[in-house]
Design a protein around this motif. Structure first.
Motif, PDB file in Angstrom:
ATOM      1  N   HIS A   1      25.553  59.220  48.476  1.00 33.29           N
ATOM      2  CA  HIS A   1      25.549  60.243  49.533  1.00 33.29           C
ATOM      3  C   HIS A   1      24.334  61.140  49.387  1.00 33.29           C
ATOM      4  O   HIS A   1      23.736  61.211  48.320  1.00 33.29           O
TER       5      HIS A   1
ATOM      6  N   HIS B   1      26.852  53.917  43.162  1.00 29.62           N
ATOM      7  CA  HIS B   1      27.717  53.250  42.189  1.00 29.62           C
ATOM      8  C   HIS B   1      28.870  52.577  42.932  1.00 29.62           C
ATOM      9  O   HIS B   1      29.008  52.730  44.147  1.00 29.62           O
TER      10      HIS B   1
ATOM     11  N   ARG C   1      36.142  60.384  52.298  1.00 25.55           N
ATOM     12  CA  ARG C   1      35.579  61.734  52.401  1.00 25.55           C
ATOM     13  C   ARG C   1      36.020  62.333  53.727  1.00 25.55           C
ATOM     14  O   ARG C   1      36.111  61.614  54.736  1.00 25.55           O
TER      15      ARG C   1
ATOM     16  N   TYR D   1      43.887  61.673  43.521  1.00 26.50           N
ATOM     17  CA  TYR D   1      42.878  62.624  43.060  1.00 26.50           C
ATOM     18  C   TYR D   1      42.178  63.201  44.279  1.00 26.50           C
ATOM     19  O   TYR D   1      42.016  62.515  45.295  1.00 26.50           O
TER      20      TYR D   1
ATOM     21  N   ASP E   1      36.597  64.858  48.791  1.00 26.11           N
ATOM     22  CA  ASP E   1      36.751  63.475  48.344  1.00 26.11           C
ATOM     23  C   ASP E   1      38.236  63.214  48.097  1.00 26.11           C
ATOM     24  O   ASP E   1      38.950  64.086  47.584  1.00 26.11           O
TER      25      ASP E   1
ATOM     26  N   HIS F   1      33.165  51.255  42.249  1.00 16.92           N
ATOM     27  CA  HIS F   1      34.321  51.280  41.338  1.00 16.92           C
ATOM     28  C   HIS F   1      35.522  50.619  41.994  1.00 16.92           C
ATOM     29  O   HIS F   1      35.553  50.429  43.227  1.00 16.92           O
TER      30      HIS F   1
ATOM     31  N   ARG G   1      28.368  63.227  40.124  1.00 13.82           N
ATOM     32  CA  ARG G   1      28.803  63.808  41.392  1.00 13.82           C
ATOM     33  C   ARG G   1      29.108  65.276  41.113  1.00 13.82           C
ATOM     34  O   ARG G   1      29.758  65.595  40.128  1.00 13.82           O
TER      35      ARG G   1
ATOM     36  N   PHE H   1      33.955  50.509  36.755  1.00  7.08           N
ATOM     37  CA  PHE H   1      32.937  51.409  37.311  1.00  7.08           C
ATOM     38  C   PHE H   1      31.567  50.848  36.975  1.00  7.08           C
ATOM     39  O   PHE H   1      31.315  50.506  35.821  1.00  7.08           O
TER      40      PHE H   1
ATOM     41  N   ILE I   1      42.295  57.377  41.963  1.00  8.25           N
ATOM     42  CA  ILE I   1      41.985  57.255  40.528  1.00  8.25           C
ATOM     43  C   ILE I   1      43.236  57.274  39.637  1.00  8.25           C
ATOM     44  O   ILE I   1      43.402  56.384  38.801  1.00  8.25           O
TER      45      ILE I   1
ATOM     46  N   GLN J   1      33.105  68.258  47.057  1.00  7.41           N
ATOM     47  CA  GLN J   1      31.762  67.900  46.622  1.00  7.41           C
ATOM     48  C   GLN J   1      30.746  68.688  47.451  1.00  7.41           C
ATOM     49  O   GLN J   1      30.909  68.808  48.671  1.00  7.41           O
TER      50      GLN J   1
ATOM     51  N   LEU K   1      40.577  60.083  46.248  1.00  6.53           N
ATOM     52  CA  LEU K   1      40.557  58.775  45.573  1.00  6.53           C
ATOM     53  C   LEU K   1      41.924  58.459  44.967  1.00  6.53           C
ATOM     54  O   LEU K   1      42.737  59.350  44.719  1.00  6.53           O
TER      55      LEU K   1
ATOM     56  N   HIS L   1      28.258  52.814  46.937  1.00  6.42           N
ATOM     57  CA  HIS L   1      28.191  53.989  47.810  1.00  6.42           C
ATOM     58  C   HIS L   1      27.379  55.100  47.174  1.00  6.42           C
ATOM     59  O   HIS L   1      27.335  55.251  45.963  1.00  6.42           O
TER      60      HIS L   1
HETATM   61  C1  1HN Z   1      33.091  59.184  43.236  1.00  2.00           C
HETATM   62  O1  1HN Z   1      32.558  57.945  43.320  1.00  2.00           O
HETATM   63  C2  1HN Z   1      32.690  60.163  44.127  1.00  2.00           C
HETATM   64  O2  1HN Z   1      31.238  58.716  45.277  1.00  2.00           O
HETATM   65  C3  1HN Z   1      33.277  61.419  44.082  1.00  2.00           C
HETATM   66  O3  1HN Z   1      31.149  60.810  45.733  1.00  2.00           O
HETATM   67  C4  1HN Z   1      34.226  61.717  43.158  1.00  2.00           C
HETATM   68  C5  1HN Z   1      35.526  61.065  41.235  1.00  2.00           C
HETATM   69  C6  1HN Z   1      35.842  60.140  40.300  1.00  2.00           C
HETATM   70  C7  1HN Z   1      35.307  58.864  40.341  1.00  2.00           C
HETATM   71  C8  1HN Z   1      34.416  58.517  41.314  1.00  2.00           C
HETATM   72  C9  1HN Z   1      31.617  59.867  45.128  1.00  2.00           C
HETATM   73  C10 1HN Z   1      34.602  60.754  42.221  1.00  2.00           C
HETATM   74  C11 1HN Z   1      34.044  59.470  42.253  1.00  2.00           C
END
Ligand code: 1HN
Length: 387
Positions: A163, A120, A128, A105, A176, A122, A84, A191, A180, A109, A178, A161
């Protein structure tokens, strides 16, 4: 507010650890250490604070300073190589856990037209909030959604997901968010990369909004038993209209103005188990009173300009700026315009605080309910880049 044990016995000295080191005690502590133990009274005052003492510092991230750096990453790394392409918000008090505030977090992006980031999943939950561009889309468990500025979209934990931005779109930037740091603190992070790198779109585009996005209505014979909202996308226009209608019908809160939570349409609860979100409208000239509460909050200015005073520091913000309010920090918000609304998008760990029975709130009683401003808050960026 009701009086609790916390208020009655606040900050009394008796009953707190107060043991001075002696050579005998120091030797004793060393022996305990060899057995992987320690004496509670050496750490009790640190691990049991009188009240929350956030490690996070209030920060304002100014978009006009960040934007060019975010865009520059496009020529430096590809989404394929980076996974990403994100510039994340690094709170100086939370560098060790890569948090923007508390256990949350956040990052910005960026994607160019025609680019796509692979799928992916997680165990962290994500959201978003779209900042700029045209043609962005996200696919969550086979549900494709088109995204416009100020739209809010969920990627709940466990969902595949990915994008991208359509080839005829414009460069898109979104925030973004999260959980985390929280999930890592709980040592529950998993993950996985999608075996085919991309998932099939298995439903009509924007079907989540068609099924679950009609206010006060739910479809017959559609089952949903997941622990997050079946509505994945909350569009800006109906959100803003709802806030304007509420503003016409209700005074709102002295602390937050006219605020609405994004909800799971099935139960009215938070959108996800660990992250909640809201949009609030500050009427022209509105100045809120100060309060503080537990939980960590990250705001993005969706519309307008104004300022927030956080623990006595004033932060002047404008559209797309992001700022954080750490747990138990005094804060108040003001709309600096006498003619235009200001709107603040916010996400937080409020669902966690509520579920764990740790939510607590207090109004500022002194000084007419307003903080004394100790300093206009400089940001590292502002110091480096003359305005
Ligand atoms: C993630 O899955 C995205 O899907 C963006 O766009 C930032 C930061 C850490 C872990 C997964 C995304 C992320 C992330």
């Amino acid at each position: 507010m009701t009086t609790t044990g916390y208020d009655t016995y606040r900050e009394s000295v008796a009953g707190r650890a107060d043991v001075e080191d002696t050579p005998e005690l120091v030797a004793y502590y060393r022996e305990l250490e060899r057995l992987k133990t320690a004496a509670l009274w050496t750490v009790a005052n640190k691990i049991e604070p009188w009240q929350p003492k956030s490690e996070s510092v209030p920060v304002l991230w100014r978009y006009r300073e960040l934007r060019e750096h975010v865009l520059r990453s496009v020529s430096l790394v590809t989404p394929e190589k980076a996974g990403r392409r994100v510039i994340y918000l690094d709170n100086p008090g939370r560098r060790d856990v890569a948090a923007a505030v508390g256990w949350l977090y956040s990052g910005l992006q960026v994607m160019h037209p025609g680019e796509a980031a692979s799928a992916h999943a997680h165990s962290t939950s994500a959201l978003r909030f779209i900042m700029e561009g045209r043609g962005a889309y996200t696919i969550v468990d086979g549900h494709k959604m088109t995204l416009g500025a100020n739209d809010f979209v969920l990627t709940p934990n466990g969902c595949w997901h990915e994008h991208g931005v359509e080839a005829d779109g414009l460069t898109c930037i979104w925030q973004d968010g999260l959980d985390i740091p929280l999930v890592n603190a709980l040592e529950a992070g998993f993950f996985v990369v999608h075996p085919d790198l991309h998932q099939a779109v298995a439903h009509p585009v924007d079907d989540s909004v068609a099924l679950w996005g009609a206010p006060g209505l739910r479809p017959q014979d559609v089952k949903w038993n997941k622990p997050y909202s079946p509505l994945f996308k909350y569009q800006w226009e109906p959100t803003y209209e709802a806030l304007q209608r509420l503003a016409a019908a209700s005074e709102g809160s002295p602390f937050d103005g006219v605020l609405m939570h994004y909800t799971n349409p099935l139960n009215g609860g938070h959108v996800m188990a660990t992250i909640g979100a809201s949009m609030q409208l500050l009427r022209p000239g509105f100045e809120s009173k100060a309060h503080r509460h537990t939980g960590s909050f990250l705001y993005q200015v969706a519309k307008g300009r104004g300022y927030s005073i956080i623990n006595g520091q004033r932060f002047d913000w404008q559209e797309r700026d992001i700022f954080c309010v750490p747990s138990w920090a005094w804060h108040e918000h003001a709309n600096a315009s006498q003619t235009q609304d200001a709107c603040l998008f916010c996400f937080s760990d409020l669902p966690v605080m509520e579920k764990l029975a740790l939510y607590r709130e207090e109004a500022l009683a002194d000084n007419g309910g307003h903080q004394k401003v100790l300093a206009a808050a400089p940001t590292p960026q502002a110091q480096a880049v003359p305005a």
